[in-house]
Design a protein around this motif. Structure first.
Motif, PDB file in Angstrom:
ATOM      1  N   ARG A 171       0.868  -1.199  -0.028  1.00 54.71           N
ATOM      2  CA  ARG A 171       0.020  -0.003   0.059  1.00 54.71           C
ATOM      3  C   ARG A 171       0.875   1.253  -0.153  1.00 54.71           C
ATOM      4  NH1 ARG A 171      -2.771  -2.631   4.137  1.00 54.71           N
ATOM      5  NH2 ARG A 171      -2.121  -1.212   5.596  1.00 54.71           N
ATOM      6  N   LEU A 172       2.260   1.289   0.277  1.00 54.37           N
ATOM      7  CA  LEU A 172       2.950   2.400   0.479  1.00 54.37           C
ATOM      8  C   LEU A 172       2.965   3.051  -0.877  1.00 54.37           C
ATOM      9  CD1 LEU A 172       6.090   1.245   2.694  1.00 54.37           C
ATOM     10  CD2 LEU A 172       4.349   2.519   3.188  1.00 54.37           C
ATOM     11  N   PRO A 173       2.815   2.798  -2.043  1.00 56.89           N
ATOM     12  CA  PRO A 173       3.217   3.537  -3.210  1.00 56.89           C
ATOM     13  C   PRO A 173       1.864   4.171  -3.465  1.00 56.89           C
ATOM     14  CG  PRO A 173       3.906   1.402  -3.793  1.00 56.89           C
ATOM     15  CD  PRO A 173       3.346   1.200  -2.122  1.00 56.89           C
ATOM     16  N   MET A 174       0.912   3.883  -2.683  1.00 52.55           N
ATOM     17  CA  MET A 174      -0.600   4.691  -2.762  1.00 52.55           C
ATOM     18  C   MET A 174      -0.921   5.467  -1.747  1.00 52.55           C
ATOM     19  SD  MET A 174      -1.362   4.057  -5.929  1.00 52.55           S
ATOM     20  CE  MET A 174      -2.804   4.960  -6.022  1.00 52.55           C
ATOM     21  N   ASP A 175       0.279   5.536  -0.800  1.00 50.04           N
ATOM     22  CA  ASP A 175       0.159   6.374   0.371  1.00 50.04           C
ATOM     23  C   ASP A 175      -0.393   7.917   0.091  1.00 50.04           C
ATOM     24  OD1 ASP A 175       0.221   7.929   2.781  1.00 50.04           O
ATOM     25  OD2 ASP A 175       2.043   6.761   3.495  1.00 50.04           O
ATOM     26  N   PHE A 176      -1.697   8.510   0.405  1.00 52.15           N
ATOM     27  CA  PHE A 176      -2.067   9.538  -0.053  1.00 52.15           C
ATOM     28  C   PHE A 176      -1.227  10.670   0.730  1.00 52.15           C
ATOM     29  CE2 PHE A 176      -5.197  12.863   0.570  1.00 52.15           C
ATOM     30  CZ  PHE A 176      -5.335  13.556  -0.782  1.00 52.15           C
ATOM     31  N   GLN A 177      -0.945  10.412   1.718  1.00 54.54           N
ATOM     32  CA  GLN A 177      -0.065  11.522   2.449  1.00 54.54           C
ATOM     33  C   GLN A 177       1.161  11.742   1.740  1.00 54.54           C
ATOM     34  OE1 GLN A 177       1.151  10.351   6.536  1.00 54.54           O
ATOM     35  NE2 GLN A 177       1.585  12.541   6.935  1.00 54.54           N
ATOM     36  N   ILE A 179       1.909  11.459  -1.284  1.00 57.33           N
ATOM     37  CA  ILE A 179       1.539  11.708  -2.873  1.00 57.33           C
ATOM     38  C   ILE A 179       1.424  13.353  -2.573  1.00 57.33           C
ATOM     39  CG2 ILE A 179       0.024  11.630  -4.542  1.00 57.33           C
ATOM     40  CD1 ILE A 179      -0.221   8.584  -4.040  1.00 57.33           C
ATOM     41  N   LEU A 180       0.549  13.552  -1.389  1.00 47.90           N
ATOM     42  CA  LEU A 180       0.231  15.105  -1.237  1.00 47.90           C
ATOM     43  C   LEU A 180       1.515  15.801  -0.810  1.00 47.90           C
ATOM     44  CD1 LEU A 180      -2.552  16.543  -1.099  1.00 47.90           C
ATOM     45  CD2 LEU A 180      -2.311  16.106   1.544  1.00 47.90           C
ATOM     46  N   TYR A 181       2.116  15.274   0.003  1.00 49.75           N
ATOM     47  CA  TYR A 181       3.370  15.967   0.531  1.00 49.75           C
ATOM     48  C   TYR A 181       4.306  16.011  -0.600  1.00 49.75           C
ATOM     49  CZ  TYR A 181       1.755  15.626   5.357  1.00 49.75           C
ATOM     50  OH  TYR A 181       1.037  15.924   6.623  1.00 49.75           O
ATOM     51  N   ASP A 183       3.861  16.554  -3.843  1.00 48.69           N
ATOM     52  CA  ASP A 183       3.404  17.649  -4.685  1.00 48.69           C
ATOM     53  C   ASP A 183       3.551  18.854  -4.020  1.00 48.69           C
ATOM     54  OD1 ASP A 183       2.004  18.645  -7.250  1.00 48.69           O
ATOM     55  OD2 ASP A 183       0.396  19.156  -5.436  1.00 48.69           O
ATOM     56  N   TYR A 184       3.251  19.140  -2.803  1.00 49.25           N
ATOM     57  CA  TYR A 184       3.355  20.367  -2.330  1.00 49.25           C
ATOM     58  C   TYR A 184       4.669  20.808  -1.921  1.00 49.25           C
ATOM     59  CZ  TYR A 184      -1.812  21.235  -1.927  1.00 49.25           C
ATOM     60  OH  TYR A 184      -2.902  21.647  -2.203  1.00 49.25           O
ATOM     61  N   ILE A 185       5.800  19.949  -1.617  1.00 48.05           N
ATOM     62  CA  ILE A 185       6.874  20.213  -1.455  1.00 48.05           C
ATOM     63  C   ILE A 185       7.749  20.555  -2.721  1.00 48.05           C
ATOM     64  CG2 ILE A 185       9.360  19.245  -0.846  1.00 48.05           C
ATOM     65  CD1 ILE A 185       8.063  19.856   1.539  1.00 48.05           C
ATOM     66  N   GLU A 186       7.338  19.978  -3.770  1.00 46.80           N
ATOM     67  CA  GLU A 186       7.947  20.219  -5.153  1.00 46.80           C
ATOM     68  C   GLU A 186       7.461  21.776  -5.244  1.00 46.80           C
ATOM     69  OE1 GLU A 186       8.151  15.890  -7.546  1.00 46.80           O
ATOM     70  OE2 GLU A 186       6.351  17.231  -7.751  1.00 46.80           O
ATOM     71  N   ARG A 187       6.230  22.239  -5.147  1.00 48.45           N
ATOM     72  CA  ARG A 187       5.718  23.490  -5.429  1.00 48.45           C
ATOM     73  C   ARG A 187       6.303  24.415  -4.641  1.00 48.45           C
ATOM     74  NH1 ARG A 187      -0.273  23.864  -5.984  1.00 48.45           N
ATOM     75  NH2 ARG A 187      -0.888  21.881  -5.100  1.00 48.45           N
ATOM     76  N   SER A 188       6.350  24.160  -3.497  1.00 50.36           N
ATOM     77  CA  SER A 188       6.907  25.292  -2.441  1.00 50.36           C
ATOM     78  C   SER A 188       8.361  25.489  -2.524  1.00 50.36           C
ATOM     79  CB  SER A 188       6.508  24.937  -0.860  1.00 50.36           C
ATOM     80  OG  SER A 188       7.115  23.615  -0.612  1.00 50.36           O
ATOM     81  N   MET A 189       9.104  24.407  -2.755  1.00 49.30           N
ATOM     82  CA  MET A 189      10.506  24.679  -2.735  1.00 49.30           C
ATOM     83  C   MET A 189      11.204  24.613  -4.169  1.00 49.30           C
ATOM     84  SD  MET A 189      11.785  21.946   0.417  1.00 49.30           S
ATOM     85  CE  MET A 189      13.292  22.551   0.016  1.00 49.30           C
ATOM     86  N   ASN A 190      10.186  24.226  -5.120  1.00 45.08           N
ATOM     87  CA  ASN A 190      10.728  24.431  -6.627  1.00 45.08           C
ATOM     88  C   ASN A 190      11.787  23.232  -6.808  1.00 45.08           C
ATOM     89  OD1 ASN A 190      10.524  25.179  -9.248  1.00 45.08           O
ATOM     90  ND2 ASN A 190      12.216  26.764  -9.046  1.00 45.08           N
ATOM     91  N   ILE A 191      11.404  22.242  -6.171  1.00 51.45           N
ATOM     92  CA  ILE A 191      12.326  20.861  -6.694  1.00 51.45           C
ATOM     93  C   ILE A 191      11.675  19.953  -7.252  1.00 51.45           C
ATOM     94  CG2 ILE A 191      14.132  21.647  -4.765  1.00 51.45           C
ATOM     95  CD1 ILE A 191      12.912  19.572  -3.010  1.00 51.45           C
ATOM     96  N   ARG A 192      12.248  18.778  -7.586  1.00 46.35           N
ATOM     97  CA  ARG A 192      11.573  17.549  -8.104  1.00 46.35           C
ATOM     98  C   ARG A 192      11.815  16.279  -7.169  1.00 46.35           C
ATOM     99  NH1 ARG A 192       7.929  14.845  -9.882  1.00 46.35           N
ATOM    100  NH2 ARG A 192       8.072  13.127 -11.168  1.00 46.35           N
ATOM    101  N   ILE A 193      10.808  15.891  -6.394  1.00 45.78           N
ATOM    102  CA  ILE A 193      10.881  14.652  -5.430  1.00 45.78           C
ATOM    103  C   ILE A 193      11.102  13.515  -6.385  1.00 45.78           C
ATOM    104  CG2 ILE A 193       9.915  13.283  -3.756  1.00 45.78           C
ATOM    105  CD1 ILE A 193      10.975  16.146  -2.852  1.00 45.78           C
ATOM    106  N   ALA A 194      12.161  12.704  -6.269  1.00 46.59           N
ATOM    107  CA  ALA A 194      12.513  11.469  -7.152  1.00 46.59           C
ATOM    108  C   ALA A 194      11.925  10.318  -6.469  1.00 46.59           C
ATOM    109  CB  ALA A 194      14.019  11.164  -7.282  1.00 46.59           C
ATOM    110  N   GLY A 195      11.660  10.400  -5.078  1.00 44.15           N
ATOM    111  CA  GLY A 195      11.054   9.074  -4.249  1.00 44.15           C
ATOM    112  C   GLY A 195      10.990   9.220  -3.021  1.00 44.15           C
ATOM    113  N   ILE A 196      10.728   8.308  -2.245  1.00 43.96           N
ATOM    114  CA  ILE A 196      10.576   8.314  -0.621  1.00 43.96           C
ATOM    115  C   ILE A 196      11.366   7.030  -0.065  1.00 43.96           C
ATOM    116  CG2 ILE A 196       8.803   8.375   0.905  1.00 43.96           C
ATOM    117  CD1 ILE A 196       7.908  10.337  -1.369  1.00 43.96           C
ATOM    118  N   LEU A 197      12.158   7.599   0.959  1.00 47.20           N
ATOM    119  CA  LEU A 197      13.006   6.813   1.676  1.00 47.20           C
ATOM    120  C   LEU A 197      12.214   6.430   2.850  1.00 47.20           C
ATOM    121  CD1 LEU A 197      15.468   5.097   2.014  1.00 47.20           C
ATOM    122  CD2 LEU A 197      16.445   7.460   3.062  1.00 47.20           C
ATOM    123  N   TYR A 198      11.446   5.169   2.972  1.00 40.59           N
ATOM    124  CA  TYR A 198      10.943   4.956   4.312  1.00 40.59           C
ATOM    125  C   TYR A 198      11.878   4.365   5.514  1.00 40.59           C
ATOM    126  CZ  TYR A 198       6.544   5.355   1.978  1.00 40.59           C
ATOM    127  OH  TYR A 198       5.390   5.976   1.450  1.00 40.59           O
TER     128      TYR A 198
END
Length: 198
Positions: A171-177, A179-181, A183-198
């Motif tokens: 379920r982790l790849p579909m974690d809405f939190q 996905i949401l974060y 998108d907003y970090i990319e917009r607020s910091m003007n960077i591209r998020i390549a992935g998530i480190l759990y």
């Protein structure tokens, strides 16, 4: 016309509450009521462990690692001041120490650079069809950490869970939190998020 101070703040928690139960959303976010027993052991442990990770990833690299570890253990002590007389606090204290010491034993050094720890963001909510900002809501949140690894930005998400099985991981790849974060970090910091480190 509403000014910026009149806008309501949405968070992942408030959105999740609204999706699950609109009455609960009304009670919690409009009337500011919450259950008395909300401070469960799991929630308290998760909060303490997130504090440990904030200290660990936000450390000054010039300070010897043993001193940093000692400081984090002192933080855990401070979070459980009645552990000698309170069985609940003693249990949480033991778990938090074991989790933190296990973490630093498994990951004594990271192969990434920490850019930000407990990074807060606040952004407008944009309607994708009209490209207009909401006149009612803004989105706020906080990510555990942002790192750079091999020249790419990643979010770090610390999860404290009693069971991590195949269903949880699937379920982790579909974690809405996340996905949401992202998108907003990319917009607020003007960077591209390549992935998530759990």
């Amino acid at each position: 016309m509403q000014n910026d101070r009149d806008r309501e703040i949405l968070t992942y928690s408030s959105i999740k509450t609204f999706r699950n139960c609109r009455r609960m959303y009304d009670l919690r976010y409009n009337r500011h009521l919450a259950p008395i027993d909300e401070d469960s052991d799991a929630r308290a442990l998760g909060t303490i462990f997130h504090g440990c990770m904030e200290h660990w990833h936000g450390r000054d690299m010039a300070i010897p690692v043993e001193q940093v570890i000692g400081g984090v253990l002192d933080y855990i002590d401070g979070a459980c001041p009645n552990r000698l007389n309170d069985e609940r606090q003693r249990k949480i204290w033991h778990h938090a120490r074991a989790m933190f010491l296990g973490y630093v034993k498994k990951y004594p050094a990271e192969d990434f650079e920490v850019v930000a720890v407990e990074k807060e963001f606040g952004c407008q909510i944009i309607n994708p069809e009209t490209d207009c900002a909401s006149r009612t809501f803004d989105m706020n949140g906080k990510v555990d950490a942002i790192i750079v690894k091999a020249g790419k930005y990643f979010l770090v998400e610390h999860k404290t869970a009693s069971v991590i099985d195949g269903n949880y991981i699937e379920r982790l790849p579909m974690d809405f939190q996340i996905i949401l974060y992202s998108d907003y970090i990319e917009r607020s910091m003007n960077i591209r998020i390549a992935g998530i480190l759990y």
